[in-house]
Design a protein around this motif. Sequence first.
Motif, short mmCIF file in Angstrom:
data_model
loop_
_atom_site.label_atom_id
_atom_site.label_comp_id
_atom_site.label_asym_id
_atom_site.label_seq_id
_atom_site.Cartn_x
_atom_site.Cartn_y
_atom_site.Cartn_z
N LYS A 474 1.18 -1.51 0.04
CA LYS A 474 -0.56 0.20 -0.30
C LYS A 474 0.84 1.26 0.12
O LYS A 474 2.27 1.24 0.57
CB LYS A 474 -0.86 0.10 1.05
CG LYS A 474 -2.21 -0.93 1.09
CD LYS A 474 -2.98 -1.16 2.26
CE LYS A 474 -3.96 -1.76 2.38
NZ LYS A 474 -4.98 -1.97 1.10
N ALA A 475 0.05 2.33 -0.75
CA ALA A 475 1.15 3.41 -0.39
C ALA A 475 1.25 4.06 1.41
O ALA A 475 2.59 5.17 1.13
CB ALA A 475 0.93 4.22 -1.97
N THR A 476 0.74 4.21 1.44
CA THR A 476 0.96 4.02 2.97
C THR A 476 1.53 3.30 3.73
O THR A 476 2.56 4.15 5.08
CB THR A 476 -0.94 4.18 3.96
OG1 THR A 476 -0.83 3.05 4.39
CG2 THR A 476 -1.46 5.55 3.02
N MET A 477 2.43 2.44 2.96
CA MET A 477 3.32 1.40 3.93
C MET A 477 4.35 1.99 4.29
O MET A 477 4.95 2.58 3.09
CB MET A 477 3.40 0.02 3.61
CG MET A 477 4.60 -1.36 3.88
SD MET A 477 4.82 -2.18 3.06
CE MET A 477 3.11 -3.36 3.33
N VAL A 496 1.60 -0.97 -6.40
CA VAL A 496 0.72 -0.43 -4.58
C VAL A 496 -0.82 -0.55 -5.12
O VAL A 496 -0.91 0.28 -6.41
CB VAL A 496 1.09 0.98 -5.30
CG1 VAL A 496 1.44 1.85 -4.27
CG2 VAL A 496 2.94 0.67 -4.82
N LEU A 497 -1.10 -0.76 -4.56
CA LEU A 497 -3.22 -1.00 -5.02
C LEU A 497 -3.68 -0.53 -3.74
O LEU A 497 -2.84 -0.33 -2.43
CB LEU A 497 -3.35 -2.68 -4.95
CG LEU A 497 -2.82 -3.48 -5.45
CD1 LEU A 497 -2.90 -4.71 -6.00
CD2 LEU A 497 -2.39 -2.64 -7.09
N ASN A 498 -5.01 0.09 -3.49
CA ASN A 498 -5.67 0.74 -2.50
C ASN A 498 -6.58 -0.64 -2.28
O ASN A 498 -6.89 -1.93 -1.78
CB ASN A 498 -6.57 1.68 -3.74
CG ASN A 498 -7.70 1.33 -4.42
OD1 ASN A 498 -7.95 0.15 -4.51
ND2 ASN A 498 -7.83 3.09 -4.99
N ASP A 499 -6.77 0.10 -1.43
CA ASP A 499 -8.37 -0.98 -0.38
C ASP A 499 -8.89 -1.86 -1.77
O ASP A 499 -9.53 -2.82 -1.09
CB ASP A 499 -9.75 -0.57 0.51
CG ASP A 499 -8.20 -0.36 1.30
OD1 ASP A 499 -7.47 -0.46 1.58
OD2 ASP A 499 -8.94 0.99 1.83
N ASP A 501 -8.34 -2.70 -4.61
CA ASP A 501 -7.04 -3.79 -5.77
C ASP A 501 -6.93 -2.49 -7.11
O ASP A 501 -6.58 -3.76 -8.18
CB ASP A 501 -7.89 -5.07 -6.17
CG ASP A 501 -7.66 -6.13 -4.73
OD1 ASP A 501 -6.35 -5.61 -4.13
OD2 ASP A 501 -8.51 -6.84 -4.52
N GLN A 504 -2.19 2.23 -8.28
CA GLN A 504 -1.66 3.33 -7.69
C GLN A 504 -0.68 2.88 -8.77
O GLN A 504 0.13 4.41 -9.02
CB GLN A 504 -2.18 3.65 -6.40
CG GLN A 504 -3.52 3.31 -6.25
CD GLN A 504 -3.41 3.80 -4.54
OE1 GLN A 504 -2.85 3.33 -3.51
NE2 GLN A 504 -4.21 5.26 -4.15
N THR A 526 7.00 6.50 2.94
CA THR A 526 6.45 5.46 2.76
C THR A 526 6.58 5.16 1.47
O THR A 526 7.30 5.93 0.79
CB THR A 526 5.24 6.12 2.90
OG1 THR A 526 4.73 7.01 1.83
CG2 THR A 526 5.02 6.83 4.24
#
Length: 599
Positions: A474-477, A496-499, A501, A504, A526
Amino acid sequence: MLKSAFTSIFNAGNNWRIRRNEQRNFLLYASAFVGLVAGLAAVLLKYLVHLMEDVSHNMASHLFHILYIFLPAVGVLLTVLYQHLINRDKIEKGIGSVLGNIKRNRSNIALNNIYSHLITSSLTVGFGGSSGLEAPIVCTGAAIGSNTGRFFRLSPFEKTVLLASGAAAGIAAVFNSPIAGVLFAIEILIGEISIPTFIPLLIASATGVVVAKVLYSQQLFHLVTEGWMMRALPFYVILGLLSGVMCIYIAKVGGYLEKGILKKQNRYVRAVAGGLVLGLIILVFPPLLGEGYHYLQAILDGHIDALKDQSLFTSWLEHPTAMIVFIAGLILLKIVAAGITIGAGGNGGTFAPSMFTGAFLGLFVAFTVNQTGLLHLNTSNFIAVGMAGAISGVLHAPLTAIFLIAEITGGYVLFIPLMIVSAISYMISMAYNPHNMYWHHLVTEKDIHPDADHTMLDAISLESVINTEYTPVKATMALTELFKVIAGSTANIFPVLNDNDELQGVVLLDDVRRYMFDDGHNQKLTVADAMMIPPAVVDERDKVTKVMNLFDVYDVWHLPVVANGRFKGFISKSRLFVRYREVMVQQQRDTDIFGLREG
């Protein structure tokens, strides 16, 4: 029960055949059979057309002569009725459909195409439709070869050889030109030549000619030509230049009209309206009726006055200038009449209209020069060479053009002019469009390409080269968490996927390395700081040829794949190359197994 018994008998016979005969030998036997049946089909088509012509002419002569203008509408309407009500629109018209089946359908052609073209084209042309019978007989012969291969459960490669053999036999039988039939199959259908492929084509073509000679000795037309003169050479060059320009005109106008006329109207309105327009054109220019070979033969026999027959301008055409204008009108309108015939729903091809146009272009050049009194050109020679120029430029088949006219004329006295005009016409036409009329439609509208690389790439399933084994992030990781993911993975690219799928971006291992040894700053970073937006995204419905082009354009080794907006996996260039090699090896193995490779 009957079907089961038939299947058992067929399987037993097929097993015996495999045990007793090498596959190479069987293909030769099969090509002879295909040539025999295709030759019979060509003869039957000629008889059917003559029967329909007799019926239509009797209808007009016993009623009112003016009814001739309604005959094309009757023929097109009957063709449309058959296609819609009896054939249920299963017929595949045009040589382009044969090429499409070779490339996309493993050379499988529906069984009904064996007889449907004979019926529909004889109705269309027999009642005066201004198109040719060569395309229908090619489609019929190809269907005979394809279904023979399917019956004996042959490989796609063998079916393609038999398909081409049927087409070669059809052309050979129509024109009494065995070599031209073989070259047509090679230049238009197969695109390459090898001795093992060449032999079945020769056998089928020769068989088709023998059948046609035995059952139908009448030739399409007779050309009486003489040796060419050196002083006529500049005019052959002029004819070649005009042929090239004319071929561009044929491709443009014919291709446009064949797609259909009055598209907002139903098929029956199109058939009647198109047929009536065609009838009015024929009323003004009678030589446009049917294939037009009758008028062409009369001119070759030295009777140019035959063009005045049934014309509204008989007295006007006594003047040479008016005759020149009339011939020019025939040149420009023949492909228009053919396009209307096919676009209204009739069945036919542009092969014969192209020959007709080329012949009258040759007549135009010779007749015009002869009227000046400065030089006398042999009209028959220019008619013959003009036909070659048209075939070469429209079909992009110079060898077929040269040898077809050489065989029709019964000698090679015109070989040099044939070569000059065919080459010039071909080069001009190629400069305008790298594909002939058939391939242009397939490439631009159906994305089907003639070259072998596209064919092999299209044989690869996109699904088979997608790597679905990936580790999403995830981008926020935090970047430090990403380092742990990398440590436990062998991948060098991470989506890089959002919730939902949805993709991004991607993280490349090479881009992350510089952060791994910078303890002072990476604590606050991040994944969003290290990810990149991919230059292109592949849809799962895209063709492999498009994917390969994306790799070349953007010079990358991995591309993400999405399906309905959701990430599905990655395609790697190296994996695609491996799969491409496997397909190439398998194709070569099939060729070796069935004895179709030299050596």
